[in-house]
Design a protein around this motif. Structure first.
Motif: not given
Length: 220
Positions: A65-73
Motif C-alpha cells: 500500500s502507499i502507506a507501507s511504501i512511504k514507511q519503507l522509504f
C-alpha cells in the motif's frame, strides 16, 4: 550509470525474478536494499546476497500500500542515510480466474489492483526522491511468474509494465530519470526459468548501464 557505486532497491526480492536480480547486483558490488511482504523468502534472498556483499540490507513490509511504501522509504533514509539510485521494480503475474467462476470478478479486480498499485507506488516514491535530490536515476520494471498457470495473467502484467514504462519515461526524462522494462518471453514457463534468467539479468543491466536507454521494454 556505474552499478558498483549505486544504491539499488529491489522490490519483491523474495520472488524468483527479484531474488535473481538482487543476487546479481550484490555480486557487482552495489549497495543492495531488499524488500518483500514474505519474510521467509526475503530472508532467503538476503542470506544469498550477504554472502556476496556485506553492503546488503533487508526490510520487510506489511503490504504494498502507499502507506507501507512511504514507511519503507522513511526507514531506509533514517537507517541507511540514503535513497535509491536504481529501482528494480519487480512484480509477479497472477493467474486469471476462470470466467465462469462466480468469484472471478472480485478476484480479477483484486489481482489487477494489487499489481498496479505496487508497480506505481514504488515507481512514484522513488521518482519523487530522485527528483528532489537531483539524481540521474534509473527505474527498471521487471515481470516474473511462479508457475506455468500464472502465464494466463502474463498479458495483463505486460500491459502494465509497457504502459507505465513509456508514460513515466516521458514525464521523467526532463529530470534525468530513465525508465525501462524487461518482460520474459511469453513462451517461457516455470520449468525453464534457468534458461531465461541470464537474459533477464543481461537486459536489466544493459538498461541501467546505457545512458541513452529510456521508454522502451526489452524481451528476455
Amino acid at each position: 550509470m556505474k552499478i558498483d557505486n549505486a544504491v539499488v532497491l529491489v522490490t519483491s526480492a523474495g520472488s524468483r525474478v527479484g531474488g535473481t536480480l538482487a543476487t546479481h547486483f550484490s555480486s557487482l558490488g552495489a549497495k543492495v536494499i531488499l524488500c518483500d511482504t514474505d519474510k521467509r523468502l526475503l530472508n532467503e534472498t538476503y542470506e544469498r546476497c550477504a554472502l556476496l556483499n556485506s553492503d546488503t540490507y533487508r526490510f520487510d513490509v506489511e503490504d504494498y500500500s502507499i502507506a507501507s511504501i512511504k514507511q519503507l522509504f522513511e526507514l531506509i533514509e533514517h537507517q541507511l542515510q540514503c535513497s535509491p539510485d536504481i529501482l528494480i521494480n519487480t512484480l509477479t503475474s497472477k493467474a486469471v480466474p476462470n470466467i465462469f467462476d462466480h468469484a472471478a470478478y472480485d478476484m480479477f479486480s483484486l489481482n489487477l489492483t494489487s499489481l498496479a498499485s505496487a508497480l506505481f507506488g514504488f515507481g512514484q516514491a522513488t521518482a519523487q526522491r530522485m527528483r528532489a535530490e537531483n539524481k540521474c536515476g534509473v527505474i527498471v520494471n521487471v515481470i516474473g511468474y511462479t508457475n506455468y498457470e500464472d502465464m494466463a495473467g502474463f498479458d495483463n502484467a505486460s500491459s502494465f509494465v509497457s504502459g507505465f514504462t513509456q508514460s513515466w519515461a516521458k514525464e521523467l526524462t526532463p529530470f534525468n530519470i530513465r525508465v525501462g522494462g524487461v518482460i520474459p518471453s511469453g513462451e517461457a514457463n516455470g520449468q525453464n526459468w534457468s534458461e531465461i534468467q541470464d537474459e533477464v539479468i543481461r537486459n536489466t543491466e544493459y538498461i541501467i548501464s546505457n545512458e541513452y536507454f529510456s521508454g522502451r521494454v526489452m524481451a528476455a
